[in-house]
Design a protein around this motif. Structure first.
Motif, PDB file in Angstrom:
ATOM      1  N   ASN A 129      26.322 -66.716  11.425  1.00 50.09           N
ATOM      2  CA  ASN A 129      24.912 -66.376  11.307  1.00 50.09           C
ATOM      3  C   ASN A 129      24.667 -65.164  12.192  1.00 50.09           C
ATOM      4  OD1 ASN A 129      23.740 -68.907   9.839  1.00 50.09           O
ATOM      5  ND2 ASN A 129      25.104 -69.701  11.405  1.00 50.09           N
ATOM      6  N   VAL A 130      24.378 -63.995  11.574  1.00 47.56           N
ATOM      7  CA  VAL A 130      24.298 -62.723  12.279  1.00 47.56           C
ATOM      8  C   VAL A 130      22.847 -62.330  12.544  1.00 47.56           C
ATOM      9  CG1 VAL A 130      24.983 -60.289  12.222  1.00 47.56           C
ATOM     10  CG2 VAL A 130      26.412 -62.014  11.093  1.00 47.56           C
ATOM     11  N   PHE A 131      22.601 -61.919  13.800  1.00 46.11           N
ATOM     12  CA  PHE A 131      21.280 -61.478  14.232  1.00 46.11           C
ATOM     13  C   PHE A 131      21.401 -60.196  15.037  1.00 46.11           C
ATOM     14  CE2 PHE A 131      21.116 -66.016  13.685  1.00 46.11           C
ATOM     15  CZ  PHE A 131      19.864 -66.266  13.147  1.00 46.11           C
ATOM     16  N   THR A 132      20.299 -59.451  15.133  1.00 48.96           N
ATOM     17  CA  THR A 132      20.220 -58.311  16.030  1.00 48.96           C
ATOM     18  C   THR A 132      18.974 -58.466  16.893  1.00 48.96           C
ATOM     19  OG1 THR A 132      18.917 -56.915  14.530  1.00 48.96           O
ATOM     20  CG2 THR A 132      21.321 -56.720  14.406  1.00 48.96           C
ATOM     21  N   ALA A 133      18.954 -57.715  17.979  1.00 50.56           N
ATOM     22  CA  ALA A 133      17.772 -57.626  18.846  1.00 50.56           C
ATOM     23  C   ALA A 133      17.867 -56.295  19.580  1.00 50.56           C
ATOM     24  CB  ALA A 133      17.726 -58.783  19.847  1.00 50.56           C
ATOM     25  N   VAL A 134      16.728 -55.837  20.085  1.00 52.49           N
ATOM     26  CA  VAL A 134      16.673 -54.615  20.877  1.00 52.49           C
ATOM     27  C   VAL A 134      16.066 -54.962  22.225  1.00 52.49           C
ATOM     28  CG1 VAL A 134      15.703 -52.287  21.056  1.00 52.49           C
ATOM     29  CG2 VAL A 134      16.398 -53.174  18.821  1.00 52.49           C
ATOM     30  N   SER A 135      16.726 -54.515  23.291  1.00 57.37           N
ATOM     31  CA  SER A 135      16.217 -54.751  24.641  1.00 57.37           C
ATOM     32  C   SER A 135      16.809 -53.722  25.592  1.00 57.37           C
ATOM     33  CB  SER A 135      16.595 -56.149  25.120  1.00 57.37           C
ATOM     34  OG  SER A 135      16.162 -56.351  26.449  1.00 57.37           O
ATOM     35  N   ASP A 136      15.995 -53.273  26.515  1.00 57.36           N
ATOM     36  CA  ASP A 136      16.483 -52.374  27.564  1.00 57.36           C
ATOM     37  C   ASP A 136      16.708 -53.114  28.880  1.00 57.36           C
ATOM     38  OD1 ASP A 136      16.756 -49.955  26.164  1.00 57.36           O
ATOM     39  OD2 ASP A 136      14.592 -49.635  26.237  1.00 57.36           O
ATOM     40  N   ILE A 137      16.581 -54.437  28.857  1.00 57.48           N
ATOM     41  CA  ILE A 137      16.908 -55.239  30.032  1.00 57.48           C
ATOM     42  C   ILE A 137      18.428 -55.346  30.105  1.00 57.48           C
ATOM     43  CG2 ILE A 137      16.705 -57.505  31.132  1.00 57.48           C
ATOM     44  CD1 ILE A 137      14.039 -57.819  29.589  1.00 57.48           C
ATOM     45  N   GLU A 138      18.989 -55.000  31.233  1.00 56.43           N
ATOM     46  CA  GLU A 138      20.444 -55.043  31.402  1.00 56.43           C
ATOM     47  C   GLU A 138      20.924 -56.500  31.421  1.00 56.43           C
ATOM     48  OE1 GLU A 138      24.127 -53.390  31.599  1.00 56.43           O
ATOM     49  OE2 GLU A 138      22.280 -52.237  31.478  1.00 56.43           O
ATOM     50  N   PRO A 139      21.827 -56.860  30.525  1.00 52.61           N
ATOM     51  CA  PRO A 139      22.360 -58.224  30.532  1.00 52.61           C
ATOM     52  C   PRO A 139      23.096 -58.528  31.847  1.00 52.61           C
ATOM     53  CG  PRO A 139      22.871 -57.136  28.467  1.00 52.61           C
ATOM     54  CD  PRO A 139      22.338 -56.079  29.394  1.00 52.61           C
ATOM     55  N   SER A 140      23.099 -59.801  32.204  1.00 50.36           N
ATOM     56  CA  SER A 140      23.853 -60.293  33.360  1.00 50.36           C
ATOM     57  C   SER A 140      24.923 -61.240  32.844  1.00 50.36           C
ATOM     58  CB  SER A 140      22.924 -61.038  34.323  1.00 50.36           C
ATOM     59  OG  SER A 140      21.916 -60.199  34.799  1.00 50.36           O
ATOM     60  N   PRO A 141      26.098 -60.704  32.490  1.00 48.75           N
ATOM     61  CA  PRO A 141      27.135 -61.556  31.896  1.00 48.75           C
ATOM     62  C   PRO A 141      27.528 -62.717  32.806  1.00 48.75           C
ATOM     63  CG  PRO A 141      27.759 -59.231  31.793  1.00 48.75           C
ATOM     64  CD  PRO A 141      26.538 -59.324  32.656  1.00 48.75           C
ATOM     65  N   SER A 142      27.666 -63.876  32.194  1.00 52.72           N
ATOM     66  CA  SER A 142      28.056 -65.076  32.936  1.00 52.72           C
ATOM     67  C   SER A 142      29.572 -65.109  33.116  1.00 52.72           C
ATOM     68  CB  SER A 142      27.611 -66.318  32.169  1.00 52.72           C
ATOM     69  OG  SER A 142      28.436 -66.519  31.032  1.00 52.72           O
ATOM     70  N   ASN A 143      30.027 -66.170  33.781  1.00 48.04           N
ATOM     71  CA  ASN A 143      31.471 -66.340  33.959  1.00 48.04           C
ATOM     72  C   ASN A 143      32.154 -66.781  32.662  1.00 48.04           C
ATOM     73  OD1 ASN A 143      30.514 -68.942  33.860  1.00 48.04           O
ATOM     74  ND2 ASN A 143      31.636 -69.650  35.652  1.00 48.04           N
ATOM     75  N   GLU A 144      31.366 -66.974  31.578  1.00 51.20           N
ATOM     76  CA  GLU A 144      31.950 -67.244  30.261  1.00 51.20           C
ATOM     77  C   GLU A 144      32.535 -65.968  29.666  1.00 51.20           C
ATOM     78  OE1 GLU A 144      29.830 -69.478  27.273  1.00 51.20           O
ATOM     79  OE2 GLU A 144      28.565 -70.401  28.787  1.00 51.20           O
ATOM     80  N   LEU A 145      32.182 -64.814  30.250  1.00 55.49           N
ATOM     81  CA  LEU A 145      32.629 -63.517  29.751  1.00 55.49           C
ATOM     82  C   LEU A 145      33.409 -62.795  30.830  1.00 55.49           C
ATOM     83  CD1 LEU A 145      29.235 -62.281  28.228  1.00 55.49           C
ATOM     84  CD2 LEU A 145      30.937 -63.761  27.179  1.00 55.49           C
ATOM     85  N   ASN A 146      34.130 -61.764  30.417  1.00 53.89           N
ATOM     86  CA  ASN A 146      34.803 -60.883  31.368  1.00 53.89           C
ATOM     87  C   ASN A 146      34.021 -59.571  31.415  1.00 53.89           C
ATOM     88  OD1 ASN A 146      36.634 -59.845  33.144  1.00 53.89           O
ATOM     89  ND2 ASN A 146      38.209 -59.428  31.623  1.00 53.89           N
ATOM     90  N   GLY A 147      32.705 -59.699  31.588  1.00 53.93           N
ATOM     91  CA  GLY A 147      31.819 -58.547  31.671  1.00 53.93           C
ATOM     92  C   GLY A 147      31.386 -58.058  30.306  1.00 53.93           C
TER      93      GLY A 147
END
Length: 183
Positions: A129-147
């Motif tokens: 299920n594919v979605f898009t969004a637009v945001s200029d808030i910088e994501p804060s990657p969790s420890n589930e990701l490698n940045g």
């Protein structure tokens, strides 16, 4: 209990929880049963739902996450901003909000539905299920990701076929997302 926050945090430190319960769906996304993550990723080809978010900033750059090396599927490759499984008993909308919050630390985004399709690899079948969004808030990657980072369209185009992006992302970008960066 499968899918609870503590279990997700603990398992994300080491590996995916192979006992987590996923819905099994038909080719229209209707739930027809359930199976564990391990069963779904074992080559059984049980069709299970996932959510993908392609997150753009106002400059048209696309945020990509780096998958950690402990993931059981496509470790250490660049992928959609958010990609996650729908838990058994959870709606697609609930899963999308949960995954965006867990993986990127973001909430309150306005999601735009693009399409649902079946993706098949040599070890699994997913109802994406594919979605898009637009945001200029910088994501804060969790420890589930490698940045993660925002990529310019030219950099994504140059990376296609080089082995640094997941095949799933490349296909989705080429067929569904590439044209959005031109809007």
């Amino acid at each position: 209990m499968a899918g609870n926050g503590c279990g997700r945090f603990f398992n994300s430190l080491m590996k995916d929880n192979s006992a987590e319960i996923f819905p099994i769906v038909d080719e229209h996304g209707n739930t027809v049963g359930s199976a564990t993550r391990g069963e779904c990723h074992s080559g059984s080809m049980l069709l299970h739902p996932v959510v993908h978010l392609h997150l753009f900033n106002s400059r048209g750059e696309l945020y990509l996450q780096r998958r950690p090396d402990w993931k059981d599927i496509q470790p250490d490759k660049w992928d959609t901003a958010t990609g996650g499984h729908v838990d058994y008993g959870e709606s697609v909308a609930e899963a999308l909000k949960r995954e965006v919050s867990e993986e990127l630390g973001l909430s309150g985004l306005e999601f735009r539905y693009i399409k649902s399709y079946v993706f098949e690899s040599n070890v699994e079948r997913e109802y994406v299920n594919v979605f898009t969004a637009v945001s200029d808030i910088e994501p804060s990657p969790s420890n589930e990701l490698n940045g993660g980072s925002f990529w310019k369209k030219d950099d994504i185009e140059a990376a296609i076929g080089s082995g640094v992006l997941t095949p799933n992302f490349e296909s989705e970008y080429i067929n569904l997302v590439r044209h959005i960066t031109n809007e």
